[in-house]
Design a protein around this motif. Structure first.
Motif, PDB file in Angstrom:
ATOM      1  N   ASN A 282     -67.676 -36.919  35.354  1.00  0.00           N
ATOM      2  CA  ASN A 282     -67.765 -37.822  36.508  1.00  0.00           C
ATOM      3  C   ASN A 282     -66.698 -38.912  36.462  1.00  0.00           C
ATOM      4  O   ASN A 282     -66.215 -39.366  37.508  1.00  0.00           O
ATOM      5  CB  ASN A 282     -69.144 -38.470  36.566  1.00  0.00           C
ATOM      6  N   ALA A 283     -66.326 -39.338  35.266  1.00  0.00           N
ATOM      7  CA  ALA A 283     -65.301 -40.382  35.149  1.00  0.00           C
ATOM      8  C   ALA A 283     -63.984 -39.917  35.766  1.00  0.00           C
ATOM      9  O   ALA A 283     -63.294 -40.692  36.435  1.00  0.00           O
ATOM     10  CB  ALA A 283     -65.102 -40.748  33.682  1.00  0.00           C
ATOM     11  N   HIS A 284     -63.632 -38.656  35.564  1.00  0.00           N
ATOM     12  CA  HIS A 284     -62.393 -38.107  36.122  1.00  0.00           C
ATOM     13  C   HIS A 284     -62.527 -37.855  37.626  1.00  0.00           C
ATOM     14  O   HIS A 284     -61.544 -37.975  38.365  1.00  0.00           O
ATOM     15  CB  HIS A 284     -62.014 -36.826  35.382  1.00  0.00           C
ATOM     16  N   ILE A 285     -63.731 -37.528  38.059  1.00  0.00           N
ATOM     17  CA  ILE A 285     -63.961 -37.364  39.506  1.00  0.00           C
ATOM     18  C   ILE A 285     -63.776 -38.698  40.216  1.00  0.00           C
ATOM     19  O   ILE A 285     -63.115 -38.783  41.252  1.00  0.00           O
ATOM     20  CB  ILE A 285     -65.381 -36.807  39.754  1.00  0.00           C
ATOM     21  N   TYR A 286     -64.361 -39.772  39.656  1.00  0.00           N
ATOM     22  CA  TYR A 286     -64.240 -41.095  40.280  1.00  0.00           C
ATOM     23  C   TYR A 286     -62.778 -41.548  40.319  1.00  0.00           C
ATOM     24  O   TYR A 286     -62.327 -42.136  41.309  1.00  0.00           O
ATOM     25  CB  TYR A 286     -65.079 -42.120  39.521  1.00  0.00           C
ATOM     26  N   LEU A 287     -62.051 -41.273  39.239  1.00  0.00           N
ATOM     27  CA  LEU A 287     -60.643 -41.659  39.194  1.00  0.00           C
ATOM     28  C   LEU A 287     -59.842 -40.896  40.249  1.00  0.00           C
ATOM     29  O   LEU A 287     -59.027 -41.490  40.967  1.00  0.00           O
ATOM     30  CB  LEU A 287     -60.075 -41.396  37.797  1.00  0.00           C
ATOM     31  N   TYR A 288     -60.082 -39.593  40.360  1.00  0.00           N
ATOM     32  CA  TYR A 288     -59.363 -38.790  41.361  1.00  0.00           C
ATOM     33  C   TYR A 288     -59.679 -39.273  42.776  1.00  0.00           C
ATOM     34  O   TYR A 288     -58.771 -39.418  43.610  1.00  0.00           O
ATOM     35  CB  TYR A 288     -59.737 -37.314  41.212  1.00  0.00           C
ATOM     36  N   GLN A 289     -60.953 -39.520  43.066  1.00  0.00           N
ATOM     37  CA  GLN A 289     -61.335 -39.973  44.402  1.00  0.00           C
ATOM     38  C   GLN A 289     -60.704 -41.323  44.737  1.00  0.00           C
ATOM     39  O   GLN A 289     -60.296 -41.560  45.887  1.00  0.00           O
ATOM     40  CB  GLN A 289     -62.859 -40.043  44.502  1.00  0.00           C
ATOM     41  N   PHE A 290     -60.600 -42.190  43.727  1.00  0.00           N
ATOM     42  CA  PHE A 290     -59.948 -43.491  43.942  1.00  0.00           C
ATOM     43  C   PHE A 290     -58.463 -43.295  44.233  1.00  0.00           C
ATOM     44  O   PHE A 290     -57.911 -43.899  45.172  1.00  0.00           O
ATOM     45  CB  PHE A 290     -60.143 -44.373  42.709  1.00  0.00           C
ATOM     46  N   ARG A 306     -56.403 -31.795  36.516  1.00  0.00           N
ATOM     47  CA  ARG A 306     -56.188 -30.888  35.374  1.00  0.00           C
ATOM     48  C   ARG A 306     -57.183 -31.181  34.253  1.00  0.00           C
ATOM     49  O   ARG A 306     -57.718 -30.265  33.622  1.00  0.00           O
ATOM     50  CB  ARG A 306     -54.760 -31.033  34.860  1.00  0.00           C
ATOM     51  N   ILE A 307     -57.411 -32.468  33.998  1.00  0.00           N
ATOM     52  CA  ILE A 307     -58.365 -32.837  32.945  1.00  0.00           C
ATOM     53  C   ILE A 307     -59.772 -32.410  33.352  1.00  0.00           C
ATOM     54  O   ILE A 307     -60.537 -31.899  32.531  1.00  0.00           O
ATOM     55  CB  ILE A 307     -58.304 -34.342  32.669  1.00  0.00           C
ATOM     56  N   LEU A 308     -60.099 -32.587  34.630  1.00  0.00           N
ATOM     57  CA  LEU A 308     -61.410 -32.155  35.112  1.00  0.00           C
ATOM     58  C   LEU A 308     -61.561 -30.642  34.963  1.00  0.00           C
ATOM     59  O   LEU A 308     -62.640 -30.154  34.604  1.00  0.00           O
ATOM     60  CB  LEU A 308     -61.594 -32.569  36.576  1.00  0.00           C
ATOM     61  N   HIS A 309     -60.474 -29.901  35.203  1.00  0.00           N
ATOM     62  CA  HIS A 309     -60.523 -28.442  35.055  1.00  0.00           C
ATOM     63  C   HIS A 309     -60.824 -28.046  33.610  1.00  0.00           C
ATOM     64  O   HIS A 309     -61.565 -27.092  33.351  1.00  0.00           O
ATOM     65  CB  HIS A 309     -59.198 -27.823  35.503  1.00  0.00           C
ATOM     66  N   SER A 310     -60.278 -28.793  32.664  1.00  0.00           N
ATOM     67  CA  SER A 310     -60.536 -28.476  31.265  1.00  0.00           C
ATOM     68  C   SER A 310     -61.988 -28.731  30.879  1.00  0.00           C
ATOM     69  O   SER A 310     -62.512 -28.110  29.955  1.00  0.00           O
ATOM     70  CB  SER A 310     -59.614 -29.299  30.357  1.00  0.00           C
ATOM     71  N   LEU A 311     -62.653 -29.640  31.620  1.00  0.00           N
ATOM     72  CA  LEU A 311     -64.049 -29.971  31.334  1.00  0.00           C
ATOM     73  C   LEU A 311     -65.027 -29.133  32.153  1.00  0.00           C
ATOM     74  O   LEU A 311     -66.023 -28.637  31.631  1.00  0.00           O
ATOM     75  CB  LEU A 311     -64.299 -31.461  31.602  1.00  0.00           C
ATOM     76  N   VAL A 312     -64.740 -28.989  33.451  1.00  0.00           N
ATOM     77  CA  VAL A 312     -65.640 -28.261  34.354  1.00  0.00           C
ATOM     78  C   VAL A 312     -64.804 -27.350  35.257  1.00  0.00           C
ATOM     79  O   VAL A 312     -64.504 -27.703  36.400  1.00  0.00           O
ATOM     80  CB  VAL A 312     -66.479 -29.234  35.226  1.00  0.00           C
ATOM     81  N   PRO A 313     -64.403 -26.168  34.772  1.00  0.00           N
ATOM     82  CA  PRO A 313     -63.557 -25.278  35.588  1.00  0.00           C
ATOM     83  C   PRO A 313     -64.250 -24.729  36.823  1.00  0.00           C
ATOM     84  O   PRO A 313     -63.585 -24.155  37.694  1.00  0.00           O
ATOM     85  CB  PRO A 313     -63.199 -24.149  34.612  1.00  0.00           C
ATOM     86  N   SER A 314     -65.556 -24.912  36.931  1.00  0.00           N
ATOM     87  CA  SER A 314     -66.286 -24.421  38.106  1.00  0.00           C
ATOM     88  C   SER A 314     -66.487 -25.489  39.175  1.00  0.00           C
ATOM     89  O   SER A 314     -67.149 -25.228  40.188  1.00  0.00           O
ATOM     90  CB  SER A 314     -67.657 -23.888  37.675  1.00  0.00           C
TER      91      SER A 314
END
Length: 441
Positions: A282-290, A306-314
């Motif tokens: 979620n931390a990377h999602i919030y950063l991307y949305q910002f 890319r970092i989010l993909h490494s954590l949650v590829p789905s």
């Protein structure tokens, strides 16, 4: 609870309580243990409390009465007879008079947990009833004081009682009780966090309707006061390692309102990249949305996803990552987009998603246009056995031909571009096409 699983869970919880009380189990159906009057009672039964007994621990008449009372409450709750459970519960609260410290401590927790469950299911329960129960259990069971305070605050928030919730949090924040308060550091930290969150909610209530900027409300000193209180508290909390999603979002909302984007970006970057913090997609999602809201460069958006993909590829944002990679029109990025989209489709939740297949087809067509289909052949050779079994079996083709002809056509194009034009799925697609042509003729 409505489900059988919930009933079993509640049964286990009751058994654990009795074990911790060191009370021997008794058969509910045993005639020797039957309570003479198992109907509904209108007034609390006064349980016999014997004088202190100095000597080996033994079960007294009082302990036996409370154990039977607890069994009746348990049976009533398991069968959703909430009014009956409430009536016997009023008698069971007398266990707080037990002079045995260990039994009294456990009784406090039982009363807290059973009482809140019963009240939530009573249609005529009032706010006064809830407040009375929470106050009684807080003052009697200091071992769980902070947890009970938090639960009380959640109940008040759900009922829109912000001011009372704020008052209860202030009391809890200043609570000190020797080693008992020192033994609840995590709960104390949450109390502090929710103090800031309450200030944020009140700030939201004081904030004017959308459309006005910070400079338009510069004379609203009350609103600014809550912002300062909330920002100090939330800023202090989210600097500590942990998962603080709702508090981070609240803090960012206030910073953005006051046009403090640089400060907000630092907060989000620390939350996402600080190695002392636990891994949190979620931390990377919030950063991307910002970054997206504030028109950040494409390279930063790609890096974040890319970092989010490494954590949650789905994650569904992988489709946006594919689009961003395709927009660069780089062969390297197209190859990466191919891998990302194929990774996504290997999760069962995406198997029949037309938008995911359209994304894959578009990537392949771009590779074909740039004469880079060797990338596709390379990926396909590694994934072929999995994909033929997962996506292109004959029964899946028959299902697609009935439920989603559009998806069938897209998947057939993907198969053609991979060179797999001789499998059963492809044949089903040809039959559907011939049938459509015949209908048009």
């Amino acid at each position: 609870m409505d489900s059988q699983e919930g009933i079993v869970e509640k049964q286990c919880a009751m058994d654990d309580f009795e074990d911790e009380l060191n009370i021997p189990a008794a058969d509910v159906d045993s005639p020797e243990e039957e309570t003479p009057n198992q109907g509904r009672i209108k007034e609390p039964i006064h349980l016999h409390l014997p004088p202190k007994y100095k000597g080996p621990s033994r079960e007294t008449g009082f302990h036996k009465s409370t154990r039977n009372c607890l069994k009746i409450i348990r049976d009533a709750m398991l069968h959703h007879r909430w009014q009956e459970a409430a009536e016997y519960f009023s008698s069971y609260t007398q266990t707080l008079e037990d002079t045995t410290v260990s039994r009294q401590t456990m009784a406090c927790e039982i009363i807290w947990r059973l009482g809140t469950e019963i009240l939530h299911h009573l249609p005529n329960a009032t706010a006064v009833d809830f407040n009375a129960l929470y106050n009684q259990t807080k003052n009697s069971g200091v071992r769980n004081y902070a947890k009970i305070c938090l639960e009380h605050v959640f109940h008040l928030l759900l009922n829109g009682q912000f001011d009372e919730a704020k008052r209860q949090l202030s009391i809890a924040e200043s609570w000190r009780y020797g080693k008992h308060s020192a033994a609840q550091p995590l709960e104390t930290k949450f109390i502090r966090a929710y103090c800031g969150f309450l200030d944020y909610l009140i700030w939201c209530d004081k904030r004017p309707e959308s459309g006005l900027e910070a400079e338009d409300v510069s004379d609203n000193q009350e609103m600014h006061s809550y912002f300062r209180q909330a920002s100090v508290t939330l800023g202090e909390i989210i600097r500590q390692p942990g998962i603080w999603d709702p508090f981070v979002l609240s803090y960012i909302t206030m910073l953005e309102f006051y046009n403090k984007e640089d400060q907000a970006l630092k907060v989000l970057q620390n939350y996402a990249y600080n190695t002392d913090f636990p891994s949190n997609p979620n931390a990377h999602i919030y950063l991307y949305q910002f970054l997206k809201r504030h028109k950040a460069p494409q390279s930063k958006l790609i890096s974040s996803l890319r970092i989010l993909h490494s954590l949650v590829p789905s994650h569904e944002l992988m489709l946006e990552l594919c689009v961003l990679l395709m927009q660069t029109w780089s062969e390297k990025h197209l190859e990466e987009a191919l891998r990302v989209s194929m990774d996504l489709l290997e999760f069962s939740s995406w198997k029949f998603e037309t938008k995911a297949w359209k994304c894959l087809l578009k990537i392949i067509l771009n590779l074909k246009e740039k004469h880079c289909l060797e990338y596709l052949k390379k990926e396909w050779s590694v994934r072929r056995s999995l994909w033929l079994a997962m996506h292109f079996r004959a029964y899946i083709g028959r299902k697609d031909s009935v439920e989603n002809v559009k998806l069938l056509k897209i998947k057939t194009q993907v198969l053609r571009l991979t060179g797999e034009g001789n499998i059963a799925y492809f044949g089903i697609s040809l039959k559907v096409r011939r049938r459509e042509q015949a209908d048009k003729a």
